[in-house]
Design a protein around this motif. Structure first.
Motif, short mmCIF file in Angstrom:
data_model
loop_
_atom_site.label_atom_id
_atom_site.label_comp_id
_atom_site.label_asym_id
_atom_site.label_seq_id
_atom_site.Cartn_x
_atom_site.Cartn_y
_atom_site.Cartn_z
N SER A 276 0.81 -1.22 0.00
CA SER A 276 0.00 0.00 0.00
C SER A 276 0.85 1.27 0.00
O SER A 276 0.44 2.30 -0.55
N GLU A 277 2.05 1.20 0.60
CA GLU A 277 2.89 2.41 0.64
C GLU A 277 3.42 2.79 -0.74
O GLU A 277 3.92 3.91 -0.93
N ASP A 278 3.31 1.86 -1.72
CA ASP A 278 3.77 2.15 -3.08
C ASP A 278 2.64 2.56 -4.02
O ASP A 278 2.92 2.94 -5.17
N TYR A 279 1.40 2.48 -3.57
CA TYR A 279 0.28 2.76 -4.46
C TYR A 279 0.38 4.14 -5.11
O TYR A 279 0.24 4.29 -6.33
N ALA A 280 0.58 5.16 -4.29
CA ALA A 280 0.59 6.54 -4.82
C ALA A 280 1.79 6.77 -5.74
O ALA A 280 1.72 7.58 -6.68
N LYS A 281 2.89 6.08 -5.51
CA LYS A 281 4.08 6.23 -6.36
C LYS A 281 3.84 5.57 -7.72
O LYS A 281 4.24 6.11 -8.77
N VAL A 282 3.18 4.41 -7.74
CA VAL A 282 2.83 3.76 -9.01
C VAL A 282 1.89 4.66 -9.80
O VAL A 282 2.03 4.81 -11.03
N ALA A 283 0.94 5.29 -9.10
CA ALA A 283 0.03 6.22 -9.77
C ALA A 283 0.81 7.35 -10.42
O ALA A 283 0.53 7.75 -11.57
N ARG A 284 1.80 7.87 -9.73
CA ARG A 284 2.60 8.97 -10.29
C ARG A 284 3.36 8.53 -11.53
O ARG A 284 3.44 9.27 -12.52
N SER A 340 -11.29 -5.07 -10.06
CA SER A 340 -12.00 -4.19 -9.13
C SER A 340 -11.05 -3.73 -8.03
O SER A 340 -10.63 -4.53 -7.19
N PRO A 341 -10.69 -2.44 -8.03
CA PRO A 341 -9.72 -1.94 -7.05
C PRO A 341 -10.32 -1.75 -5.66
O PRO A 341 -11.55 -1.68 -5.49
N THR A 342 -9.44 -1.65 -4.69
CA THR A 342 -9.84 -1.39 -3.31
C THR A 342 -9.97 0.12 -3.08
O THR A 342 -9.59 0.93 -3.93
N ARG A 343 -10.44 0.48 -1.90
CA ARG A 343 -10.56 1.90 -1.55
C ARG A 343 -9.19 2.57 -1.53
O ARG A 343 -9.05 3.71 -2.00
N ASP A 344 -8.18 1.91 -0.99
CA ASP A 344 -6.84 2.50 -0.93
C ASP A 344 -6.26 2.72 -2.32
O ASP A 344 -5.55 3.71 -2.56
N GLU A 345 -6.53 1.80 -3.22
CA GLU A 345 -6.05 1.96 -4.60
C GLU A 345 -6.77 3.10 -5.30
O GLU A 345 -6.16 3.86 -6.06
N LEU A 346 -8.07 3.23 -5.05
CA LEU A 346 -8.81 4.36 -5.60
C LEU A 346 -8.28 5.68 -5.06
O LEU A 346 -8.13 6.66 -5.82
N ARG A 347 -7.99 5.71 -3.76
CA ARG A 347 -7.45 6.94 -3.16
C ARG A 347 -6.12 7.33 -3.81
O ARG A 347 -5.88 8.50 -4.11
N ALA A 348 -5.26 6.34 -4.04
CA ALA A 348 -3.96 6.62 -4.65
C ALA A 348 -4.11 7.15 -6.07
O ALA A 348 -3.35 8.03 -6.50
N ALA A 349 -5.10 6.63 -6.79
CA ALA A 349 -5.28 7.05 -8.19
C ALA A 349 -5.66 8.53 -8.29
O ALA A 349 -5.31 9.19 -9.28
N ILE A 350 -6.35 9.06 -7.30
CA ILE A 350 -6.74 10.47 -7.35
C ILE A 350 -5.85 11.35 -6.48
O ILE A 350 -6.01 12.57 -6.46
#
Length: 397
Positions: A276-284, A340-350
């Protein structure tokens, strides 16, 4: 020497009175006064007794009057209640530590009972109400409060649910197989048929009538005998709750994203990393590559159409697949979410992290460690780390 006689004593008493300027009291008058004093004392006792009786009567009357008034008030403000056993089916969840008043409110909102007060009164008068368990109950609409309590206490009858778990990262085809093989005992093909009628599933307007990406993962308690539509609508409803809690639509628009694109990005995030700590970095990384007109080159999007063979890499043949999901051939996002993504993955995407990364790769499959790089040279060095790990763990990659 003899003492004074009675007459002499009286005369001396009369002289004392005379000294004060009063006429001496005769023996006859003294006796009359004594009789009158005794009469006054007797009357006083009698009057006191009468007063006590009167006060007692007034108090008794007030108590009787209050009791009648209380009964009258309860009659006027009695709790509305249904009669009978009710009809239909209502799912009610009671959580651990939930009190009787909170349960009563839930039952009223769900239209099981006519008023919370009616259920509270019945529960208050029945000690067994303390035995109500935390569970998901199958009740009926428009039940009398007493019937509702009896059914909740009869857990063999009211706790009739099937528990179904849908892991994160599943495609709609995989969800269909999970439901088809679940305790729901659906008719053959029922889940696939339901997915083929997306207009009935409660999808958001930006889903383009496609359930892919919107079947929210989680554990669900559903009534035994529920249909495929029941289950799928629970999943899309949970997606809607998660999206609302993130204000997904408005946040995506503020960042120049279509909300559907945000769900696509979230689905790629979940397929590419499990930390989960990498989700937002993958999004970037995804947004940086899109902004530069680069191909995403995500193995996960290729696996979506070719099938994942258990490895983390794709073959040259797979990377030549002409599907629009092949991000080795096309620069844009794939046309739909890939799971189907999780809530944390959705949060990272935005809410992507800040950074200039253009590359990332797993370097340890056991820990999920992922390395990020700004240049192709740095990325190749990280890929070599992954290959070294795979050589040390043959058959794992």
């Amino acid at each position: 020497m003899n003492g004074p006689s009675v007459d002499q004593d009286v005369n001396e008493g009369e002289d004392l009175g005379a000294g004060l300027g009063l006429r001496p009291e005769t023996r006859v008058e003294r006796r009359a006064n004594r009789r009158r004093a005794r009469g006054r004392r007797a009357f006083g006792c009698f009057a006191g007794l009468i007063s006590l009786l009167v006060v007692g009567a007034l108090v008794a009357g007030a108590v009787v009057g209050f009791s009648k008034g209380k009964d009258a008030l309860e009659g006027v403000f009695s709790a509305p209640d249904y009669e009978g056993q009710g009809t239909g089916q209502v799912i009610v969840e009671v959580t651990k530590g939930q009190g009787s008043s909170s349960i009563a409110d839930t039952l009223e909102k769900k239209e099981v009972v006519k008023s919370a007060r009616a259920f509270e009164r019945v529960a208050r008068d029945d000690p067994r109400s303390l035995q109500i368990q935390a569970a998901t109950y199958t009740l009926r609409k428009h039940m009398s409060a007493k019937a509702a309590l009896e059914l909740m206490l009869n857990t063999a009858e009211s706790v009739r649910v099937a528990r179904i778990s849908v892991p994160a990262g599943k495609t709609k085809a995989e969800v269909s197989l999970i439901l088809q093989g679940s305790k729901l005992k659906l008719p053959p093909g029922a889940a696939a048929t339901a997915l083929g009628k997306p207009a009935l599933l409660g999808l958001p307007p930006y889903a383009h009538n496609n359930a892919e990406g919107f079947l929210f993962p989680g554990t669900y308690d559903v009534p035994k005998g529920a249909t495929a539509y029941t289950m799928l609508k629970l999943m899309t409803a949970n997606y809607a709750k998660a999206a609302a809690s993130l204000d997904l639509v408005n946040t995506a628009k503020r960042k120049g994203l279509d909300p559907y694109q945000a769900v696509i990005v979230a689905s790629i995030i979940g397929a590419e990393t499990n930390k989960s700590e990498d989700y937002a970095k993958v999004a970037r990384v995804i947004y940086n590559r899109l902004a530069r007109g680069m191909k995403l080159q995500m193995d996960s999007t290729v696996h979506y159409v070719t099938g994942k063979d258990g490895g983390v890499f794709t073959s040259e043949e797979q990377r030549n697949n002409p599907s629009p999901y092949n991000t080795y051939k096309y620069k844009a996002l794939p046309p739909t979410p890939i799971n189907s993504p999780t809530r944390d993955e959705l949060r990272a995407a935005i809410n992507p992290a800040q950074g200039q990364w253009l590359y990332f790769t797993l370097i340890n499959l056991d820990t999920g460690e992922t390395a990020f790089a700004n240049t192709a040279e740095e990325h190749q060095a990280n890929v070599q780390k992954l290959q070294t790990w795979c050589q040390a763990h043959k058959g794992r990659c």
